[in-house]
Design a protein around this motif. Structure first.
Motif, PDB file in Angstrom:
ATOM      1  N   PHE A 191     -40.952  17.958-101.635  1.00 33.92           N
ATOM      2  CA  PHE A 191     -40.478  17.575-102.970  1.00 33.92           C
ATOM      3  C   PHE A 191     -41.165  18.346-104.086  1.00 33.92           C
ATOM      4  O   PHE A 191     -40.875  18.125-105.255  1.00 33.92           O
ATOM      5  N   ALA A 192     -42.073  19.253-103.759  1.00 29.77           N
ATOM      6  CA  ALA A 192     -42.805  19.972-104.794  1.00 29.77           C
ATOM      7  C   ALA A 192     -41.925  20.946-105.562  1.00 29.77           C
ATOM      8  O   ALA A 192     -42.232  21.278-106.705  1.00 29.77           O
ATOM      9  N   SER A 193     -40.849  21.390-104.980  1.00 37.60           N
ATOM     10  CA  SER A 193     -39.986  22.349-105.678  1.00 37.60           C
ATOM     11  C   SER A 193     -39.047  21.672-106.665  1.00 37.60           C
ATOM     12  O   SER A 193     -38.295  22.358-107.357  1.00 37.60           O
ATOM     13  N   MET A 221     -43.648  29.010-101.398  1.00 39.39           N
ATOM     14  CA  MET A 221     -43.270  27.656-100.999  1.00 39.39           C
ATOM     15  C   MET A 221     -43.518  27.456 -99.499  1.00 39.39           C
ATOM     16  O   MET A 221     -43.995  26.403 -99.077  1.00 39.39           O
ATOM     17  N   LEU A 222     -43.229  28.474 -98.711  1.00 37.94           N
ATOM     18  CA  LEU A 222     -43.502  28.390 -97.276  1.00 37.94           C
ATOM     19  C   LEU A 222     -44.993  28.385 -96.986  1.00 37.94           C
ATOM     20  O   LEU A 222     -45.458  27.684 -96.084  1.00 37.94           O
ATOM     21  N   VAL A 223     -45.753  29.139 -97.772  1.00 42.00           N
ATOM     22  CA  VAL A 223     -47.204  29.134 -97.609  1.00 42.00           C
ATOM     23  C   VAL A 223     -47.753  27.743 -97.907  1.00 42.00           C
ATOM     24  O   VAL A 223     -48.603  27.221 -97.188  1.00 42.00           O
ATOM     25  N   ALA A 224     -47.256  27.127 -98.971  1.00 38.33           N
ATOM     26  CA  ALA A 224     -47.736  25.795 -99.336  1.00 38.33           C
ATOM     27  C   ALA A 224     -47.314  24.751 -98.306  1.00 38.33           C
ATOM     28  O   ALA A 224     -48.051  23.806 -98.029  1.00 38.33           O
ATOM     29  N   MET A 225     -46.138  24.920 -97.720  1.00 40.70           N
ATOM     30  CA  MET A 225     -45.651  23.917 -96.775  1.00 40.70           C
ATOM     31  C   MET A 225     -46.300  24.054 -95.402  1.00 40.70           C
ATOM     32  O   MET A 225     -46.698  23.062 -94.796  1.00 40.70           O
TER      33      MET A 225
END
Length: 133
Positions: free
Chosen positions: A59-61, A81-85
């Motif tokens: 949900f961060a995006s 976003m993939l790095v964060a996930m």
């Protein structure tokens, strides 16, 4: 007719008398149990943190269309976003590998556990830095 006595001691106590005393505890057993408990608790905590961060990164995006989103996280490629996930998950796998290698190869379980905590901490730190800048 009489049989000769056995040439080797019997592995079980006789059916009469006081029996054999219990074997003494091995010297490193309590340290191994303590390490297993500590590693299990840290693994459970790391799995819980990783799961919560993964759920939160889904949900961060949502803030990318507003002025609240960070430029790094909301770029068009989606790489950050993939790095964060997946960063915490990769760090968790690396930390488990660090503990296994430290215990099996180096025979330094407590040192490898401390190093694994540092290795794992980089994943959530990277994810939170990516989102919040």
């Amino acid at each position: 007719m009489s049989f000769p006595p056995p040439s080797h001691p019997q592995p079980y106590p006789p059916s009469y008398g006081p029996g054999f005393p219990p074997p003494p505890p091995s010297p490193g057993r309590s340290a191994r149990v303590g390490f297993a408990v500590a590693a299990g608790l840290l693994l459970a905590a790391a799995v819980a943190v990783t799961g919560l961060l993964f759920f939160g990164m889904i949900f961060a995006s949502d803030s990318c269309g507003t002025s609240a989103g960070t430029a790094r996280f909301c770029d068009d490629s989606g790489a950050w976003m993939l790095v964060a996930m997946f960063g915490p998950t990769v760090a968790l796998v690396a930390a488990v590998g660090t503990v296994v290698l430290g215990v099996v190869w180096a025979r330094r379980p407590w040192t490898s556990l401390a190093l694994a905590v540092l290795v794992y901490a980089t994943g959530p730190a990277l994810a939170l830095f990516t989102v919040f800048g």
